[in-house]
Design a protein around this motif. Structure first.
Motif, PDB file in Angstrom:
ATOM      1  N   PRO B  54       0.846  -1.198   0.000  1.00  0.00           N
ATOM      2  CA  PRO B  54       0.000   0.000   0.000  1.00  0.00           C
ATOM      3  C   PRO B  54       0.881   1.247   0.000  1.00  0.00           C
ATOM      4  O   PRO B  54       1.949   1.268   0.616  1.00  0.00           O
ATOM      5  N   MET B  55       0.396   2.267  -0.711  1.00  0.00           N
ATOM      6  CA  MET B  55       1.162   3.499  -0.906  1.00  0.00           C
ATOM      7  C   MET B  55       1.586   4.164   0.415  1.00  0.00           C
ATOM      8  O   MET B  55       2.756   4.500   0.600  1.00  0.00           O
ATOM      9  N   GLY B  56       0.619   4.347   1.328  1.00  0.00           N
ATOM     10  CA  GLY B  56       0.899   5.045   2.582  1.00  0.00           C
ATOM     11  C   GLY B  56       1.941   4.316   3.422  1.00  0.00           C
ATOM     12  O   GLY B  56       2.858   4.932   3.971  1.00  0.00           O
ATOM     13  N   THR B  57       1.811   3.000   3.506  1.00  0.00           N
ATOM     14  CA  THR B  57       2.766   2.191   4.267  1.00  0.00           C
ATOM     15  C   THR B  57       4.158   2.311   3.663  1.00  0.00           C
ATOM     16  O   THR B  57       5.140   2.559   4.373  1.00  0.00           O
ATOM     17  N   ALA B  58       4.252   2.134   2.344  1.00  0.00           N
ATOM     18  CA  ALA B  58       5.550   2.179   1.672  1.00  0.00           C
ATOM     19  C   ALA B  58       6.209   3.533   1.874  1.00  0.00           C
ATOM     20  O   ALA B  58       7.388   3.619   2.210  1.00  0.00           O
ATOM     21  N   TYR B  59       5.438   4.605   1.731  1.00  0.00           N
ATOM     22  CA  TYR B  59       6.001   5.946   1.862  1.00  0.00           C
ATOM     23  C   TYR B  59       6.498   6.195   3.292  1.00  0.00           C
ATOM     24  O   TYR B  59       7.604   6.706   3.490  1.00  0.00           O
TER      25      TYR B  59
END
Lengths: 114, 104
Positions: B54-59
Motif C-alpha cells: 500500500p502506498m501510505g505504508t511504503a512511503y
C-alpha cells in the motif's frame, strides 16, 4: 510575513509530495509520469527554498508529517485500502519517531555539515 | 521481495541525502553523479516496492528508513552524540516498520 510565506510553501510542497507518491504507484502513460516528475522536482526545490528561512528540522518534520497523512488518506479514500486502526497507530508511531529525531537533531545537524 | 526493495530504496535515499550535504560544501561531478544515482535508485526501488505494498505504508517506511539510517550513520561515522532521546526515536521507527511488515 516572510516566515508565513515559507509555511505556505511547505504546505504546497507536501501536497506535491502526495501527488508524486501517487504517481510513482499509479502512473502508467507518459503524461502521468511527466506530472509525477514535475511534482517531484518542484516539491524538493520548494523544501530547499523554505529551509533557508526556517529551521531545517522543523521544515522537514512538518513536510514529512503532512506527506504521510496525505498518502495514507489518499490510499484509504481513493484507492480502496481498508481502514485498520492498528496500521494507523503504527504509522503514527513511525511518524512520531521521524519527527522526534528531526526536532532533537535539527539544529545541531547544520553545524555538523559545515 | 517488495520489503527488500523498500529497504534498499531507503539505503539509496541515505546516499542521496549524504551527497546533497556534500554538494553544498564542494561541487564536483563525482558527488553530483552519486547524488543523482542515490535519489534515482531510491525512487525507482520505491515505485517497484509500491507495486504490491500500500502506498501510505511504503512511503512512511521509506521516510523512516531514511531518517533513522541517517541518524545511525551520523552516530557511527561522524561521532554525533548518542543521545537517549534519539535512540528511542530510532527504536520507535524500526519497531513500527517491523509491525507494519508483520501486518502484511
Amino acid at each position: 510575513m516572510k516566515n508565513n510565506s515559507a509555511w505556505f510553501k511547505i504546505a504546497g510542497a507536501a501536497c506535491l509530495e502526495v501527488v508524486w507518491v501517487i504517481g510513482l504507484k499509479h502512473a502508467s502513460v507518459p503524461w502521468e509520469w511527466l506530472i509525477t516528475g514535475l511534482a517531484l522536482l518542484v516539491s524538493f526545490y520548494t523544501i530547499i527554498v523554505a529551509s533557508r528561512k526556517l529551521p531545517v528540522g522543523t521544515v522537514y518534520s512538518v513536510f514529512v508529517g503532512l506527506g504521510t497523512a496525505g498518502t495514507v488518506l489518499a490510499d484509504m479514500l481513493w484507492f480502496g485500502e481498508p481502514f485498520r486502526w492498528i496500521k494507523l497507530v503504527l504509522i503514527l508511531v513511525l511518524l512520531a519517531g521521524v519527527i522526534g529525531l528531526k526536532l532533537v537533531t535539527g539544529n545541531s545537524h547544520t553545524k555538523e555539515v559545515s | 521481495m517488495d520489503w527488500l526493495m523498500l529497504i534498499a530504496a531507503g539505503c539509496c535515499e541515505m546516499l542521496g541525502v549524504a551527497m546533497l550535504g556534500k554538494l553544498q560544501l564542494n561541487r564536483n561531478w563525482q558527488t553530483l553523479c552519486l547524488f543523482l544515482l542515490g535519489f534515482g535508485g531510491s525512487l525507482l526501488l520505491l515505485s517497484q516496492a509500491m507495486n504490491t505494498l500500500p502506498m501510505g505504508t511504503a512511503y512512511a517506511v521509506w521516510t523512516g528508513i531514511g531518517a533513522s539510517g541517517g541518524a545511525v550513520l551520523g552516530m557511527l561515522l561522524y561521532g554525533e552524540e548518542r543521545e537517549l532521546r534519539r535512540i528511542i526515536c530510532i527504536v520507535m521507527i524500526l519497531g513500527a516498520a517491523v509491525g507494519l511488515k508483520l501486518l502484511g
